[in-house]
Design a protein around this motif. Structure first.
Motif, PDB file in Angstrom:
ATOM      1  N   MET A 146       4.946   5.671  -5.010  1.00 21.86           N
ATOM      2  CA  MET A 146       4.874   5.848  -6.362  1.00 21.86           C
ATOM      3  C   MET A 146       4.009   6.724  -6.955  1.00 21.86           C
ATOM      4  O   MET A 146       4.333   7.438  -8.079  1.00 21.86           O
ATOM      5  CB  MET A 146       5.005   4.351  -6.839  1.00 21.86           C
ATOM      6  CG  MET A 146       5.836   3.544  -6.442  1.00 21.86           C
ATOM      7  SD  MET A 146       7.590   3.945  -6.650  1.00 21.86           S
ATOM      8  CE  MET A 146       7.743   3.248  -8.363  1.00 21.86           C
ATOM      9  N   ASP A 147       2.776   6.729  -6.615  1.00 21.94           N
ATOM     10  CA  ASP A 147       1.810   7.558  -7.225  1.00 21.94           C
ATOM     11  C   ASP A 147       2.105   8.962  -7.000  1.00 21.94           C
ATOM     12  O   ASP A 147       2.152   9.666  -7.931  1.00 21.94           O
ATOM     13  CB  ASP A 147       0.292   7.102  -6.461  1.00 21.94           C
ATOM     14  CG  ASP A 147      -0.739   7.854  -7.682  1.00 21.94           C
ATOM     15  OD1 ASP A 147      -0.523   7.516  -8.678  1.00 21.94           O
ATOM     16  OD2 ASP A 147      -1.750   8.179  -6.762  1.00 21.94           O
ATOM     17  N   SER A 148       2.459   9.238  -5.912  1.00 20.77           N
ATOM     18  CA  SER A 148       2.644  10.809  -5.658  1.00 20.77           C
ATOM     19  C   SER A 148       4.102  11.097  -6.143  1.00 20.77           C
ATOM     20  O   SER A 148       4.062  12.163  -6.746  1.00 20.77           O
ATOM     21  CB  SER A 148       2.819  11.034  -4.007  1.00 20.77           C
ATOM     22  OG  SER A 148       3.931  10.757  -3.661  1.00 20.77           O
ATOM     23  N   MET A 149       5.044  10.258  -6.366  1.00 19.68           N
ATOM     24  CA  MET A 149       6.105  10.511  -7.036  1.00 19.68           C
ATOM     25  C   MET A 149       5.791  10.672  -8.387  1.00 19.68           C
ATOM     26  O   MET A 149       6.438  11.649  -9.034  1.00 19.68           O
ATOM     27  CB  MET A 149       7.144   9.288  -6.893  1.00 19.68           C
ATOM     28  CG  MET A 149       8.576   9.688  -6.915  1.00 19.68           C
ATOM     29  SD  MET A 149       9.798   8.211  -6.686  1.00 19.68           S
ATOM     30  CE  MET A 149       9.395   7.737  -5.236  1.00 19.68           C
ATOM     31  N   GLY A 150       4.914   9.968  -8.878  1.00 18.31           N
ATOM     32  CA  GLY A 150       4.691  10.174 -10.570  1.00 18.31           C
ATOM     33  C   GLY A 150       3.904  11.676 -10.634  1.00 18.31           C
ATOM     34  O   GLY A 150       4.356  12.280 -11.389  1.00 18.31           O
ATOM     35  N   GLN A 151       3.076  11.735  -9.595  1.00 17.36           N
ATOM     36  CA  GLN A 151       2.535  13.191  -9.825  1.00 17.36           C
ATOM     37  C   GLN A 151       3.676  14.414  -9.538  1.00 17.36           C
ATOM     38  O   GLN A 151       3.469  15.348 -10.397  1.00 17.36           O
ATOM     39  CB  GLN A 151       1.348  13.395  -8.632  1.00 17.36           C
ATOM     40  CG  GLN A 151       0.456  12.376  -8.711  1.00 17.36           C
ATOM     41  CD  GLN A 151      -0.449  12.287  -9.771  1.00 17.36           C
ATOM     42  OE1 GLN A 151      -0.223  12.911 -10.847  1.00 17.36           O
ATOM     43  NE2 GLN A 151      -1.582  11.432  -9.751  1.00 17.36           N
ATOM     44  N   LYS A 164       0.772  -1.177   0.045  1.00 17.18           N
ATOM     45  CA  LYS A 164      -0.101   0.101   0.057  1.00 17.18           C
ATOM     46  C   LYS A 164       0.931   1.225  -0.020  1.00 17.18           C
ATOM     47  O   LYS A 164       0.633   2.254  -0.775  1.00 17.18           O
ATOM     48  CB  LYS A 164      -1.062   0.009   1.149  1.00 17.18           C
ATOM     49  CG  LYS A 164      -2.300  -0.737   0.892  1.00 17.18           C
ATOM     50  CD  LYS A 164      -3.145  -0.655   2.255  1.00 17.18           C
ATOM     51  CE  LYS A 164      -3.221  -1.426   3.300  1.00 17.18           C
ATOM     52  NZ  LYS A 164      -4.075  -1.568   4.339  1.00 17.18           N
ATOM     53  N   SER A 165       1.940   1.237   1.002  1.00 10.10           N
ATOM     54  CA  SER A 165       2.640   2.384   0.892  1.00 10.10           C
ATOM     55  C   SER A 165       3.542   2.677  -0.103  1.00 10.10           C
ATOM     56  O   SER A 165       3.747   3.670  -0.388  1.00 10.10           O
ATOM     57  CB  SER A 165       3.364   2.625   2.529  1.00 10.10           C
ATOM     58  OG  SER A 165       4.530   1.646   2.462  1.00 10.10           O
ATOM     59  N   CYS A 166       4.092   1.600  -0.838  1.00  7.72           N
ATOM     60  CA  CYS A 166       5.021   1.937  -2.143  1.00  7.72           C
ATOM     61  C   CYS A 166       3.800   2.558  -3.081  1.00  7.72           C
ATOM     62  O   CYS A 166       4.337   3.157  -3.807  1.00  7.72           O
ATOM     63  CB  CYS A 166       5.468   0.589  -2.518  1.00  7.72           C
ATOM     64  SG  CYS A 166       6.818   0.012  -1.673  1.00  7.72           S
ATOM     65  N   MET A 167       2.830   1.845  -3.182  1.00 11.04           N
ATOM     66  CA  MET A 167       1.810   2.307  -4.224  1.00 11.04           C
ATOM     67  C   MET A 167       1.584   3.742  -3.992  1.00 11.04           C
ATOM     68  O   MET A 167       1.621   4.664  -5.084  1.00 11.04           O
ATOM     69  CB  MET A 167       0.524   1.411  -4.326  1.00 11.04           C
ATOM     70  CG  MET A 167       0.992   0.247  -5.025  1.00 11.04           C
ATOM     71  SD  MET A 167      -0.474  -1.135  -5.073  1.00 11.04           S
ATOM     72  CE  MET A 167      -1.882  -0.181  -5.870  1.00 11.04           C
TER      73      MET A 167
END
Length: 1992
Positions: free
Chosen positions: A811-816, A805-808
């Motif tokens: 990663m999501d926030s990093m992508g944004q 969960k925390s990786c997703m």
């Protein structure tokens, strides 16, 4: 469901006949058509492809159709590509078209494609589409379906037929299998510049980005140029196919080697310690070292200010795990250890990860480890710093310490940790272990077996867990390789803990000593997450693998360190099943255990399946090549062994364990269930069962390659190994981590590219960065998609779920964020955005590291003679197979170059740099059932040879290649630079050895150089490579180049190594642009982990076709007859040259050391560049004058056009001895000549403009200097501004009027000039420095916040559909945030109106050396260090400084010839001086040097007591000043306040050394540290560093002008030297210089206060703004104090303290300067504090009456000044107070010495009776008053106390009623007063004590009067102590004790009799006792004698 449907109808106008196949790609997902067989011109496909899509079709999304010629054997060949943007489709929903394809050169071809596209949008949006839909692809497309994620724009797109050089031309890259290994660190095959490069000849090679852009646009179908990542077009260092992966370039293990560390801890003070009347001591522990502060008596807030230093020499891992523990101990003395008040623990790693590696002035919270229910036990204020080698700690400036009293705001905790930490239990559950090695010799076992008759396992394991300084152990399981413990170790610790790692170690219990079997560290940061949606630390149940030394047991294991977790383990040791949980305790519950001792208790067993389902794994390896085998091994046959866990280990693995047998059984049961699977796989069942493992290659005798290396003759037969093993199936963990690793690799490679582009100053780094960020965004979203389908829950632990969960989320926030930053990348922000992107990289690497292991790593061992020689360790995740491409390990199914290294410590240092062997190795690891693809990645063209004829299902044991290609390799070795110095002369005799396949060749040896230009072509003929031609073309093997230093005797010494990739030409390709001839490129040379130079070379690999070598491009024969048969680098490859002139300024030589014990007497300098050079004049007598007589010489030389290819320039100094002998003294290589290229001044810039005069704005600067806000003025603007000096009349008037306002702070009138001294100026300046730093920080924080807001704001607007809802809410939120911020800031502004500063003239305090502010003063005179001797490596601890044998001073200037005429035509041009016009002459000059030493801070203690007795020593040339008699006793922060005058003659004496020594009574004095200053550069610098320019001019007082030249004289001189017009002084306070006008006051006051006219102020204002003068302006050095680090040669690189000082220099040929300014330390002022205790009230009552039981107290008050406890004074006793009221009228008198500026009391006293002299302490002035209850027999009872800080304490209450606890509690809010300002204060103050619950309670009130008088006043009006004369106080009116006869007769009696006759009574009692004893003795002696005599 939305979807995109493409109907591919037909492809027409094809050439020839053949099979065709089409691939259609959308959103990175390719679908393949069926093969259209044997079709001619038209191929009818008639197929429909459908993509279900989740998000709407975007306007600029792409569809790509690629048509291939299909081949069963070879790779498919691309016919052409068709790309289109789906804009029209998105709008209309349907489109039908026919269009032509484009080939890979971007040319349109005839072939056309007909397609029909439909898009069905939905009104509702569909959910995520499951990948399942795709995985069920019908089988008829067997193997064609591939998960490819390379969208066109992702930079993965490299055509199969395009080399990097070709793809630059913008070919549309075709897709082959995805993934590619990239050599970014190695710069293999870097971007080739474009094709017509060598035609253009003159311009430097720069990629023409415009062309690229156009091509990119064509590629992207007309997107705007910035949106497309250039990655796809200009990929640097690419691997086109994916048969090979990237080798690791750094060879040497970096961990495990010991390093120097120093831990500095200052304990300043403690506050609010819990306990009554204590004598506290602070104990500081680091690891096992303990140190104690001194004891402070009877105080709860002791002040220590003691400094401790701990030195360590250990590996970093060990260092960072050490615990720093601060504990406060109460009443410790020699006999008793004292009682613990509280402790604070944190590990060194936490401190090291802080900014600047330190905590400064922070408060540590103490807690009691014995009782976790108790709260905070007090605070200790301290500084902690951890200094590693080469770290320099920037200490924040120490002046006064007011703001740190806010304890809550300055806690000793890292960012983001809450101040209130809770107690928590850490449960570490140890379940079982398996695969342990034997830890005992077999002899013992045989003996035991003989006696007992059974064979026992030879190990007695137990597990030890260490966490935050505590250890816990499980029980010992006797004789078991598979022990089962099922116990848990419980730690109680504050949460979150400040200790990062838990150390789990399996140990073997032994009678003699226990040894570690294996160690594993668990990093708490990786198993928890502190975010809002975070989770507490949790782990497992999971197996952790332990690695260490090899498994054979020896008594003395040389690699024992590896088992303790130091260094990289070289073999599998065991695996351990553990789990961790944390529970936060509720300390209020009654049944809680209070202590924090470690507990061990049993836990229940866990099921087999809890850690995942057992699966059978299959590992396959093939050795394609084994070369570079070190010849030291000897020529015994060599084999290679591959192991995974204990599988495959035949030498020292352990006998088949019971669990394996169990597994076999399970397998059989499973096989019945899994029959389907078994049969569907290609093997028959029975054969699969007896698939035995083959884990090592057959032994083979090595062949000789050259004098250092062997190779094994594998040629076309490649041996294979394979292993089956059983592990829990936890592949998912590895898959996720692989995906993140791949994203990170791609990001790292991209960032390296960007840095490379910036470094080589190529165009458009911002575009590449945008591309990189775009890739990152795509990668992140792809990760989220793939990880989402992770639903297989068997064996999933809580950590797996939470981590996912925390990786997703991450990663999501990093992508944004990446998307967000991408929009902000502009040309000017590239560097900072690059930093942000690097943070992403660290975050990715951190996330990718999986804390729960699954499959152990794979080890490859080289065996010779059955001994293990060298190994490589490959993480299993890197070779793990998955059907999804991103999840596959980066080396799975690829050929990787693997370098073997020696195990353990053997691999440190030089031994670790030599390659033990280089393998070309192919590895594949996956589930046995999915093993059908395991050979897919191998180079094609082999047949498999199996072990047995029958087993067609078995893997092969050998591969035989029938395809073989012959090549010729040409290595163009041009030059190397900045090589490592390997000889004692400081140079090397380098040659290079090139290895390719099993051949090697050597360049010639060039003597005595670090920058060899070999200019040599090495030709390797008949290089045989196996495999398919096309594959080799895409992916050739790597070339290894090693560099050696030739020695006349002994073996050549290794210098370094680099890797390269050749550019390949197949025999059917033309030899010509764009790829040939190849360009020279730089390759970094590594030596271990450090960089040891760079190589400039090019490599080409040419296929030899049918016609043999005749078809190859011809080789030009040797051109130089004298070089013999050596081939030079051909013309097309060597760089284009043009003619340069290099002018050399020879100034002088300095500090030459002796060579071979002889002094250097007649040195000369030789300059050489590219084979040409010039020699300086000979210095006739170095001792007399080390300067050169001829200043400038020049020579001409041909250098490459491209500045990046410029060769280095060598400077050598030789000493000319008698008989024509020359001896090399030292040398220096200038590797970057670019800095010295002359650029003619730009005439167009406004500095030269002469139109109109410009007035320069010089408002009197506010006391706070704004950083860098110099306004650059245009030559055209015109504005006149006044400079207000602070001597204005009106200003003074105003200030006189300013009297104290109500509630204001300033109460005195303006500071009197007479009181001000140099120190006032200094302290004011330090305040300014601090404020500047603060404002910088604030600005920084604000900028960051702004950026965060922007990012968040944009992140808020990401999804178009929820935009409307989200956007508005977000905006509101921001508004709120902003408004609250503004409110806050307004409030802050309001409250923090600082007291207006007294206007004191300031100087500049630099918190670093002056040189670093002014570029080392190398504005025209450069210093080149001369080196001699071998360069050291890290482990030998020789720094480059030790190799310096002297310095050459001079400069260089280079320019292309001919130069334009303008320069030479200028007036006064001296042709002899060339470009070095207007340079002073270098004749000897006499100078008076005046050194001012202000103070030293944080000195390294030199004495046992942790202190030092420092004094100053100054050396300059022969003269030395020792200030030994003025040493300062026992101080680590001494204030010297001294100036020293030395006369010197430049250039003979120009290096000033200021040292601080430690004075010792006996023995020699030790050097603490020293700093060296080059005075000559300062003296000649145009920044005028001879005497700093003050900000104001005055003729008398503390700011008197120091320079013998007045400002007007200095200005006149400057104008004359710079050929400037001026200065012209005009009326009205104006002065004009050049075309700038300055204004300022024109009057000055002399000593008598008379005004007179002067021009000095005007001149000074010009000098202070000299940088604004056109052409010659620069910032002049202001009046300053610099802070220089003190270094000690014995402890290189570690700062030993800092020295604040400055230097003035005055030439002797000008008038002598005035006397030095007085900076002697301020003498403390003598004061007397008179405290009158009038009354007390409401004192709590302690005593009970005997008869009536009534409460009463016998009160007295005690007082002392802090630090002078010996001098404490008591009032008399007020007996029997029933109400708590006491009357005293008693006076205390405390004399003390006080420093007003520092607000400290100065105490001088001897530390102990043995001390030699008194030590000076400085402590804050604090008055302590205590109230006590007097007892006659027992000890007096302490009732309460109050401590007043005399500088700021609350005003006393008017009446006893108004006096309450709030006066103490809310001290911060209440207005405070200072006794030094008020002089006299009277009022009521509360006494407080703490009750059992640590709550403050009021225990009484005291009415006191404080009166402060100076020593003079005290003499005039003396007073007596108590109620004595003079000025006696009246007797207090106390109630009469005579009335108490009735109440307590006994008490009164006791009182009267006891008080008057106590001694008499005691004596009488004693006498009676003595007499009694005597009587008894006389009474019993006769009887005893009779008994004795009668023998009874």
């Amino acid at each position: 469901m939305m979807s995109l449907v493409v109907h591919l109808k037909a492809v027409a106008h094809l050439r020839g006949k053949g099979d065709r196949i089409a691939k259609v790609t959308f959103r990175g997902l390719p679908l393949y058509s069926r093969v259209a067989e044997n079709c001619g011109e038209v191929a009818h496909f008639n197929e429909t492809f459908r993509w279900p899509i989740a998000s709407r079709l975007d306007q600029n999304e792409m569809l790509e159709v690629q048509v291939y010629n299909y081949s069963k054997v070879f790779t498919n060949r691309l016919v052409g590509t068709f790309c289109m943007v789906l804009q029209k489709v998105a709008e209309e929903g349907h489109l039908e078209l026919t269009d032509t394809l484009i080939d890979d050169n971007n040319m349109s071809i005839k072939t056309s494609v007909t397609i029909d596209i439909r898009y069905q949008p939905m009104d509702g949006t569909g959910g995520m589409w499951s990948d399942g839909e795709f995985l069920d692809v019908p089988d008829d497309r067997d193997g064609m379906f591939a998960f490819e994620t390379d969208s066109l724009l992702s930079g993965q797109s490299h055509g199969s037929g395009t080399s990097p050089g070709r793809s630059l031309q913008g070919s549309i890259p075709t897709f082959r299998k995805a993934g590619r290994g990239v050599f970014s660190a190695m710069k293999l095959g870097k971007t080739k510049s474009s094709k017509d490069d060598h035609r253009r000849g003159d311009e430097p090679a720069v990629l023409e980005m415009e062309d690229l852009d156009k091509k990119a646009m064509r590629l992207a179908g007309m997107l705007e140029p910035d949106t497309i990542s250039l990655a796809s077009v200009t990929a640097v260092t690419t691997n086109v196919s994916n048969k090979r992966s990237k080798p690791d370039i750094k060879m040497e293990p970096s961990s495990g080697r010991p390093v120097d560390y120093q831990i500095n801890i200052t304990v300043i003070e403690a506050r609010q310690l819990i306990g009554l009347n204590m004598d506290p001591v602070v104990c500081v522990e680091v690891g096992d070292d303990k140190k104690y502060t001194s004891m402070k008596e009877s105080t709860n807030c002791p002040y220590y200010n003691e400094y401790f230093v701990f030195d360590f020499h250990v590996p970093p891992d060990v260092m960072f795990d050490k615990i720093i523990k601060l504990s406060v101990i109460h009443s410790k003395n020699l006999l008793r250890s004292g009682t613990l008040v509280g402790t604070f623990k944190m590990d060194v790693g936490t401190v090291y990860s802080q900014p600047e590696h330190q905590f400064y002035h922070k408060w540590a919270i103490l807690s009691d480890p014995g009782d976790i229910t108790a709260g905070c036990k007090g605070y200790v204020k301290c500084d902690i710093a951890v200094v590693g080698k080469g770290d320099n700690i920037k200490t924040p400036h120490k002046a006064n310490e007011t703001d740190e009293d806010d304890i809550e705001g300055n806690l000793l905790l890292p960012e983001g940790i809450p101040a209130e930490r809770q107690w928590a239990r850490f449960y570490v559950k140890i379940h079982r272990a398996e695969g342990l090695p034997k830890m005992n010799t077999s002899i013992m076992a045989n003996v035991k077996k003989a006696f007992i008759g059974e064979n026992r396992d030879l190990v007695d394991p137990y597990v030890q867990v260490q966490f935050s300084g505590q250890k816990g152990k499980t029980s010992v399981q006797k004789s078991s390789y598979e022990p089962i413990w099922n116990e848990q170790v419980i730690f109680t610790e504050l949460f979150p803990p400040l200790c990062k790692r838990i150390k789990v170690q399996i140990r073997d219990s032994d009678k003699v000593n226990d040894v570690a079997i294996g160690t594993h560290f668990i990093d708490l940061r990786k198993i928890s997450n502190d975010g809002d949606k975070g989770f507490l630390p949790t782990l497992g149940p999971a197996w952790v693998n332990m690695y260490g030394s090899t498994r054979q047991y020896t008594l003395m294991d040389e690699h024992q360190d590896l088992n303790d977790g130091l260094g990289e383990g070289v073999s599998f040791r065991a695996r351990l099943l553990i789990s961790i949980a944390v529970e936060i305790l509720d300390t209020t519950s009654p049944e809680i255990i209070c202590s924090t001792d470690v507990q061990v208790e049993p836990v229940s067993n866990i099921s087999e399946s809890a850690t995942g389902k057992m699966e059978e794994f299959f590992l396959f390896g093939s050795f394609l090549e084994a070369t570079m085998i070190d010849r030291k091994i000897g020529d015994k046959p060599i084999s290679f062994e591959i192991t995974i866990g204990n599988y495959g280990n035949h030498i020292d693995g352990v006998s088949k364990s019971s669990s394996v047998k169990k597994k076999k059984k399970e397998e059989e049961n499973q096989e019945e269930e899994n029959e389907l699977i078994q049969n569907s796989s290609e093997d028959e069942e029975d054969e699969d069962a007896d698939l035995t493992s083959v884990s090592s290659t057959p032994p083979m005798k090595p062949f000789i390659t050259d004098r250092n290396y062997f190779h094994l003759p594998y040629f076309e037969k490649k041996p294979c190994v394979y292993l089956k093993s059983w592990w829990q199936d936890q592949r998912r963990r590895l898959y996720n981590s692989n995906m993140m690793d791949k994203i990170a690799d791609k990001l790292e490679e991209g960032l390296n590219d960007v840095q490379e582009i910036i470094k080589t100053e190529k165009a458009f780094p911002e575009r590449r960065l945008r591309g990189v960020l775009e890739e990152l965004t795509i990668g992140c979203s792809r990760f989220v998609t793939l990880a989402n389908k992770d639903v297989n829950l068997a064996g999933r632990t809580k950590l797996d779920r939470e981590r996912l969960k925390s990786c997703m989320r991450e990663m999501d926030s990093m992508g944004q964020q990446a998307k967000q930053i991408r929009t902000q990348v502009k040309k000017n922000t590239v560097k900072e955005k690059l930093k942000l992107a690097q943070n992403f990289l660290q975050r990715l690497r951190f996330l990718a590291d999986e804390p729960q292991h699954s499959i152990p790593d794979v080890f490859i061992w080289m065996m010779s003679n059955n001994k293990r020689i060298a190994y490589a360790r490959i993480p299993s995740k890197d070779i793990l197979y998955s059907v999804v491409d991103e999840e596959t390990g980066k080396d799975c199914g690829k050929v990787k170059a693997v370098f073997l290294k020696l195990p353990g410590k053997k691999g440190f240092g030089p031994a670790g740099w030599t390659v033990q062997a280089k393998l070309e190795l192919y590895l594949w690891l996956g589930l046995n059932k999915s093993r059908k693809d395991f050979l897919n990645g191998l180079p094609n063209g082999f047949e498999e040879i199996r072990a047995t004829k029958t087993g067609h299902g078995l893997p092969p044991v050998t591969l035989v290649y029938d395809m073989k290609q012959v090549f010729q390799l040409r290595a163009h070795m041009y030059q190397a630079r900045s090589l490592f110095a390997a000889d004692s002369s400081g140079l090397s005799d380098p040659f290079a050895r090139v290895f390719f396949s099993s051949q090697s060749q050597v360049t010639e040896v060039l003597n005595e150089t670090l920058c060899p230009t070999w200019d040599q072509l090495l030709v390797f003929d008949d290089v045989e490579l196996f495999g398919e031609a096309t594959e080799l073309r895409d992916d050739p093997p790597i070339i290894v180049v090693e560099f050696y230093d030739q020695d006349t005797v002994g073996k050549a010494e290794f210098i370094g190594r680099t890797f390269a990739k050749p550019t390949i030409k197949m025999c059917d390709e033309p030899y010509g642009p764009p790829r040939f001839p190849p360009q020279l490129e730089y390759y970094q040379i590594y030596r271990g982990n450090s960089i040891a130079g760079e190589l400039l070379a090019a490599f080409e690999l040419l296929q030899v076709g049918q016609g043999g070598r005749a078809d190859l491009p011809p080789l030009e024969g040797p051109t130089d007859s004298e070089r013999g048969p050596i081939l030079p680098v051909p013309l097309g490859i060597r760089p284009v040259l043009s003619r340069y002139r290099i002018e050399v300024l020879f100034w002088g030589l300095r500090d030459l050391k002796r060579i071979n014990l002889a002094q250097v007497d007649r040195p000369r300098v030789d300059i050489e560049c590219a084979g040409r050079g010039v020699q300086s004049a000979l210095i006739q007598n170095y001792k007399k004058n080390p300067n050169f007589s001829t200043l400038v010489k020049w020579f001409e030389v041909d250098l490459p056009e491209n500045e990046l290819l410029h060769p280095p320039l060598n400077i050598r100094v030789v000493d000319c001895r008698a008989f024509g002998r020359y001896i090399l003294v030292g040398s220096h290589a200038v590797s970057i000549l670019r800095h010295f290229i002359y650029s003619p001044p730009d005439k167009s810039c406004n500095n030269w403009a002469t139109a109109g005069d410009v007035s320069v704005n010089l408002e009197a600067e506010p006391p706070i200097r704004k950083m860098d806000t110099v306004v650059k003025l245009d030559a055209m603007s015109d504005a006149v501004v006044k400079v207000d000096m602070n001597e204005d009349e009106s200003d003074k008037e105003k200030r006189k009027k300013k009297k104290k306002k109500k509630g204001g702070v300033e109460e005195e009138e303006e500071t009197d000039e007479r009181v001000l001294d140099w120190w006032s100026k200094y302290f004011a300046s330090i305040e300014t420095l601090k404020e500047n730093l603060r404002s910088q920080e604030a600005a920084h924080v604000e900028a960051e916040e702004r950026e965060d807001l922007e990012i968040a704001a944009e992140a808020a607007d990401i999804r178009p559909d929820d935009l409307h809802l989200k956007g508005s809410k977000m905006k509101e939120r921001f508004k709120e945030k902003k408004s609250s911020k503004q409110k806050k800031s307004h409030a802050a502004d309001g409250s923090e109106k600082r007291p207006p500063k007294a206007r004191v003239d300031e100087l500049v305090v630099y918190n670093k050396e002056l040189e670093s502010e002014y570029g080392n003063f190398e504005d025209w005179l450069h210093t080149f260090n001369l080196y001699r001797g071998k360069a050291g490596d890290d482990d030998e601890h020789t720094l480059d400084d030790d190799r310096i044998v002297g310095r050459f001073k001079g400069s260089l200037c280079m320019y292309k010839v001919p130069l334009s005429q303008e320069i030479t035509r200028e007036a006064g041009y001296d042709p002899n001086m060339g470009m070095f016009q207007s340079i002073p002459h270098n004749d000897p000059i006499h100078v008076l040097v005046r050194v001012y030493v202000v103070r030293a801070t944080d000195l390294h203690p030199a004495d046992i007591n942790g202190k030092a007795d420092p004094y100053i020593v100054i050396k300059l040339g022969k003269s030395e000043i020792k200030d030994k008699e003025n040493y300062i006793s026992k101080q680590l922060n001494p204030v010297f306040g001294k100036s020293f005058d030395i006369e010197a003659t430049f250039p003979m004496e120009s290096m000033l050394t200021v040292s601080v020594y430690d004075w010792d009574l006996v023995g020699t004095d030790d050097l603490i540290g020293e700093t060296k200053i080059d005075l000559e550069n300062r003296f000649y610098s145009k920044f005028r560093a001879t005497c700093g320019i003050a900000s104001n001019y005055s003729m008398h007082g503390y700011n008197i002008w120091r320079d013998p030249m007045k400002p007007s004289q200095i200005l006149a001189k400057f104008c004359k030297e710079g050929k400037l017009d001026g200065p012209h002084y005009g009326p009205g306070g104006k002065v004009k210089v050049a075309n700038r006008i300055f204004t300022g006051p024109t009057e000055i006051e002399d000593e008598n206060g008379l005004k007179k006219q002067t021009e000095e102020h005007l001149a000074l204002s010009v000098l202070n703004h000299w940088e604004e003068i056109p052409r010659v302006g620069c910032k002049l050095v202001p009046e300053h104090v610099e802070t220089r680090p003190l270094l000690n040669p014995d402890k290189p690189g570690i700062e030993q303290g800092r020295l604040e000082m400055w230097v003035d220099m005055f030439p002797m040929d000008v008038p002598a300067p005035g006397p030095a300014i007085d900076i002697s330390p301020r003498k403390p002022k003598r004061y007397e504090l008179r405290v009158i205790i009038w009354n007390t009230d409401e004192v709590i009552l302690e005593d009970d009456d005997y008869f009536t039981g009534e409460k009463s107290s016998d009160i007295f008050v005690r007082g002392w000044l802090k630090g002078q406890q010996e001098d404490k004074q008591d009032t008399d006793v007020h007996y029997h107070s029933l109400t708590g009221e006491g009357n005293f009228n008693w006076r205390f008198v405390f004399p003390f010495d006080y420093m007003v500026a520092e607000e400290k009391i100065v105490i001088s006293k001897k530390e102990s009776m043995f001390s030699w002299d008194e030590t000076e302490y400085k402590i804050p002035p604090r008055l302590t008053m205590q109230v006590w209850d007097a007892d006659h027999f027992s000890a007096d009872d302490f009732l309460g106390a109050i401590e007043l800080d005399l500088n700021r304490f609350p005003r006393g209450a008017k009446t006893a009623k108004q006096c309450n606890l709030d006066m103490i509690r809310n001290e911060q809010e209440l207005p405070t007063i200072s006794i030094f300002k008020q002089k006299r204060v009277k009022g009521w103050w509360p006494f407080v004590a703490r009750d059992e619950n640590d709550e403050m309670e009021l225990t009484g009130k005291v009415e006191a009067e404080l009166h402060l008088v100076t020593a003079e006043e005290a003499e005039k009006s003396p007073v007596g102590l108590g109620r004595n004369e003079p000025d006696p106080l009246e007797k207090p009116n106390r109630p009469d004790t005579s009335l108490m006869w009735f109440l307590g007769p006994l008490k009164s009696l006791r009182y009267f009799i006891w008080h008057n006759y106590r001694w008499l009574i005691l004596k009488a009692l004693g006498l009676i006792l003595l007499l009694l004893m005597l009587g008894l003795f006389l009474y019993s002696i006769p009887g005893y004698l009779v008994k004795k005599i009668l023998g009874a």
